[in-house]
Design a protein around this motif. Structure first.
Motif, PDB file in Angstrom:
ATOM      1  N   GLY A  13       0.821  -1.207   0.000  1.00  0.00           N
ATOM      2  CA  GLY A  13       0.000   0.000   0.000  1.00  0.00           C
ATOM      3  C   GLY A  13       0.849   1.248   0.000  1.00  0.00           C
ATOM      4  N   GLU A  14       0.176   2.375   0.146  1.00  0.00           N
ATOM      5  CA  GLU A  14       0.828   3.678   0.097  1.00  0.00           C
ATOM      6  C   GLU A  14       0.259   4.572   1.192  1.00  0.00           C
ATOM      7  OE1 GLU A  14       0.447   7.334  -2.965  1.00  0.00           O
ATOM      8  OE2 GLU A  14       1.323   5.515  -3.834  1.00  0.00           O
ATOM      9  N   VAL A  15       1.122   5.267   1.904  1.00  0.00           N
ATOM     10  CA  VAL A  15       0.695   6.154   2.980  1.00  0.00           C
ATOM     11  C   VAL A  15       0.066   7.409   2.383  1.00  0.00           C
ATOM     12  CG1 VAL A  15       1.445   7.536   4.954  1.00  0.00           C
ATOM     13  CG2 VAL A  15       2.487   5.309   4.534  1.00  0.00           C
ATOM     14  N   LEU A  16      -1.167   7.680   2.784  1.00  0.00           N
ATOM     15  CA  LEU A  16      -1.858   8.891   2.335  1.00  0.00           C
ATOM     16  C   LEU A  16      -1.651  10.043   3.320  1.00  0.00           C
ATOM     17  CD1 LEU A  16      -5.261   7.434   1.134  1.00  0.00           C
ATOM     18  CD2 LEU A  16      -3.422   8.290  -0.294  1.00  0.00           C
ATOM     19  N   HIS A  17      -1.610   9.684   4.609  1.00  0.00           N
ATOM     20  CA  HIS A  17      -1.480  10.716   5.632  1.00  0.00           C
ATOM     21  C   HIS A  17      -1.042  10.066   6.926  1.00  0.00           C
ATOM     22  CE1 HIS A  17      -2.417  14.102   8.277  1.00  0.00           C
ATOM     23  NE2 HIS A  17      -3.122  13.269   9.017  1.00  0.00           N
ATOM     24  N   TYR A  18      -0.154  10.741   7.661  1.00  0.00           N
ATOM     25  CA  TYR A  18       0.215  10.263   8.995  1.00  0.00           C
ATOM     26  C   TYR A  18       0.534  11.458   9.873  1.00  0.00           C
ATOM     27  CZ  TYR A  18       2.403   7.756  12.830  1.00  0.00           C
ATOM     28  OH  TYR A  18       2.706   7.263  14.068  1.00  0.00           O
ATOM     29  N   ASP A  19      -0.158  11.553  10.986  1.00  0.00           N
ATOM     30  CA  ASP A  19       0.046  12.626  11.950  1.00  0.00           C
ATOM     31  C   ASP A  19       0.957  12.099  13.059  1.00  0.00           C
ATOM     32  OD1 ASP A  19      -0.270  14.410  14.183  1.00  0.00           O
ATOM     33  OD2 ASP A  19      -2.081  15.199  13.245  1.00  0.00           O
ATOM     34  N   GLU A  20       2.190  12.570  13.084  1.00  0.00           N
ATOM     35  CA  GLU A  20       3.161  12.098  14.076  1.00  0.00           C
ATOM     36  C   GLU A  20       2.721  12.437  15.498  1.00  0.00           C
ATOM     37  OE1 GLU A  20       5.842  10.364  13.771  1.00  0.00           O
ATOM     38  OE2 GLU A  20       6.406  10.413  11.650  1.00  0.00           O
ATOM     39  N   ASP A  21       2.120  13.619  15.673  1.00  0.00           N
ATOM     40  CA  ASP A  21       1.720  14.046  17.017  1.00  0.00           C
ATOM     41  C   ASP A  21       0.564  13.202  17.552  1.00  0.00           C
ATOM     42  OD1 ASP A  21       3.660  16.052  16.996  1.00  0.00           O
ATOM     43  OD2 ASP A  21       2.293  17.496  16.065  1.00  0.00           O
ATOM     44  N   GLN A  22      -0.444  12.972  16.707  1.00  0.00           N
ATOM     45  CA  GLN A  22      -1.610  12.207  17.139  1.00  0.00           C
ATOM     46  C   GLN A  22      -1.383  10.705  17.033  1.00  0.00           C
ATOM     47  OE1 GLN A  22      -4.291  13.603  18.499  1.00  0.00           O
ATOM     48  NE2 GLN A  22      -3.375  15.635  18.259  1.00  0.00           N
ATOM     49  N   GLY A  23      -0.408  10.302  16.208  1.00  0.00           N
ATOM     50  CA  GLY A  23      -0.098   8.883  16.061  1.00  0.00           C
ATOM     51  C   GLY A  23      -1.133   8.100  15.289  1.00  0.00           C
ATOM     52  N   PHE A  24      -1.728   8.686  14.236  1.00  0.00           N
ATOM     53  CA  PHE A  24      -2.663   7.949  13.407  1.00  0.00           C
ATOM     54  C   PHE A  24      -2.529   8.411  11.958  1.00  0.00           C
ATOM     55  CE2 PHE A  24      -5.982  10.832  11.953  1.00  0.00           C
ATOM     56  CZ  PHE A  24      -5.807  11.922  12.781  1.00  0.00           C
ATOM     57  N   GLY A  25      -3.003   7.570  11.046  1.00  0.00           N
ATOM     58  CA  GLY A  25      -2.910   7.933   9.638  1.00  0.00           C
ATOM     59  C   GLY A  25      -3.801   7.064   8.772  1.00  0.00           C
TER      60      GLY A  25
ATOM     61  N   ASP B  56     -17.107  13.486   5.829  1.00  0.00           N
ATOM     62  CA  ASP B  56     -16.745  14.036   4.524  1.00  0.00           C
ATOM     63  C   ASP B  56     -16.918  15.544   4.461  1.00  0.00           C
ATOM     64  OD1 ASP B  56     -15.920  13.605   1.773  1.00  0.00           O
ATOM     65  OD2 ASP B  56     -17.981  14.086   1.214  1.00  0.00           O
ATOM     66  N   ILE B  57     -17.815  16.081   5.261  1.00  0.00           N
ATOM     67  CA  ILE B  57     -18.019  17.538   5.261  1.00  0.00           C
ATOM     68  C   ILE B  57     -17.341  18.186   6.472  1.00  0.00           C
ATOM     69  CG2 ILE B  57     -20.147  17.405   3.924  1.00  0.00           C
ATOM     70  CD1 ILE B  57     -21.742  17.717   6.487  1.00  0.00           C
ATOM     71  N   GLY B  58     -16.472  17.408   7.142  1.00  0.00           N
ATOM     72  CA  GLY B  58     -15.661  17.966   8.218  1.00  0.00           C
ATOM     73  C   GLY B  58     -16.323  17.990   9.578  1.00  0.00           C
ATOM     74  N   LEU B  59     -17.352  17.166   9.780  1.00  0.00           N
ATOM     75  CA  LEU B  59     -18.068  17.152  11.060  1.00  0.00           C
ATOM     76  C   LEU B  59     -17.884  15.807  11.754  1.00  0.00           C
ATOM     77  CD1 LEU B  59     -21.435  18.794   9.922  1.00  0.00           C
ATOM     78  CD2 LEU B  59     -19.512  19.917  11.059  1.00  0.00           C
ATOM     79  N   THR B  60     -18.024  15.785  13.052  1.00  0.00           N
ATOM     80  CA  THR B  60     -17.923  14.542  13.807  1.00  0.00           C
ATOM     81  C   THR B  60     -19.137  13.652  13.543  1.00  0.00           C
ATOM     82  OG1 THR B  60     -17.862  13.581  16.035  1.00  0.00           O
ATOM     83  CG2 THR B  60     -18.956  15.700  15.803  1.00  0.00           C
TER      84      THR B  60
ATOM     85  N   TRP C 195     -10.403  12.922   8.989  1.00  0.00           N
ATOM     86  CA  TRP C 195     -11.027  11.630   8.811  1.00  0.00           C
ATOM     87  C   TRP C 195     -10.578  10.932   7.522  1.00  0.00           C
ATOM     88  CZ3 TRP C 195     -13.977  15.715  10.842  1.00  0.00           C
ATOM     89  CH2 TRP C 195     -14.339  15.556  12.180  1.00  0.00           C
ATOM     90  N   GLY C 196      -9.692  11.573   6.780  1.00  0.00           N
ATOM     91  CA  GLY C 196      -9.162  10.885   5.598  1.00  0.00           C
ATOM     92  C   GLY C 196      -9.002  11.798   4.402  1.00  0.00           C
ATOM     93  N   PRO C 197      -8.478  11.250   3.305  1.00  0.00           N
ATOM     94  CA  PRO C 197      -8.285  12.019   2.079  1.00  0.00           C
ATOM     95  C   PRO C 197      -9.595  12.240   1.342  1.00  0.00           C
ATOM     96  CG  PRO C 197      -7.674   9.740   1.725  1.00  0.00           C
ATOM     97  CD  PRO C 197      -8.004   9.859   3.181  1.00  0.00           C
TER      98      PRO C 197
END
Length: 227
Positions: free
Chosen positions: A3-15, A182-186, A218-220
């Motif tokens: 696979g390929e990394v789309l996003h990884y947040d080092e501070d939060q530890g998720f991607g 998708d619209i930036g809400l929880t 929440w993703g790309p």
């Protein structure tokens, strides 16, 4: 799986990862096989577990591990190996037609409450869900009519419809949660559906809002949407 990394947040530890199968997976720091910096575009290998990636390791780190003699060659003669692409650039990227959205909603995304879905995926699921419900009602009424139950309680129709609605409740909730993402809400905002009278109207408004044309927490951007 590769696979390929789309996003990884080092501070939060998720991607997020796009797999060679065209699906997206989430991962956290504890899913890394060894501590390493995960940069966007890095090619990795991982073990899929539902919508989660486990045992994530970069190809570069794996290639550097002994024994070196078993490492696959990266070149043939003077010709470099063509780069691999995943996600929206992959040859086997997931289909974006309405039926495929509905089918994946009832299979691989049955209990998926992470990631994002575009408006087309949301309304495609709604369309085929409604068609399927009409079909279930039709079958139930036909059976009740044959059994002479239409003058009383159409028990078969009620039973089939109840079973269908209950069976499709998990993917339906997940779809709404991912639409909110998708619209930036929880996704917890889906609970407004329990507000009497106006709850479903609020959800309808959320479902009509266009996709955020950028990566969010929440993703790309979903496949098929111009970023």
């Amino acid at each position: 799986m590769r696979g390929e990394v789309l996003h990884y947040d080092e501070d939060q530890g998720f991607g997020f990862i796009t797999g060679a199968d065209g699906n997206r997976y989430t991962f956290a720091r504890e899913d890394l096989r060894r501590e390493a910096s995960m940069a966007r575009g890095m090619v990795i290998e991982f073990q899929p577990a539902g919508g989660r990636a486990r045992d994530v390791i970069s190809i570069r780190a794996q290639a550097a591990s002994p024994p070196a003699a078993t490492a696959a060659p990266t070149q043939t003669g003077n010709a470099p190996v063509a780069p691999q692409h995943f996600g929206r650039f992959a040859e086997n990227a997931p289909a974006t037609d309405l039926w495929s959205y509905f089918r994946r909603g009832l299979t691989e995304n049955y209990f998926n409450f992470s990631g994002r879905v575009r408006r087309k995926e949301y309304w495609g699921f709604c369309l085929f869900w409604t068609i399927a419900l009409i079909g279930v009602v039709g079958v139930g009424l036909f059976i009740d009519d044959a059994m002479g139950h239409l003058d009383e309680l159409p028990a078969v129709t009620v039973g089939l419809c109840g079973t269908f609605v209950l069976a499709t409740t998990p993917p339906w909730i997940g779809l709404n949660v991912r639409r909110l993402h998708d619209i930036g809400l929880t996704g917890w905002l889906f609970l407004v559906v329990f507000i009497p009278t106006i709850g479903w109207l609020i959800i309808l408004v959320f479902a009509l809002i266009p996709t955020q044309a950028r990566e969010n927490q929440w993703g790309p951007v979903p496949v098929g949407v111009r970023a």
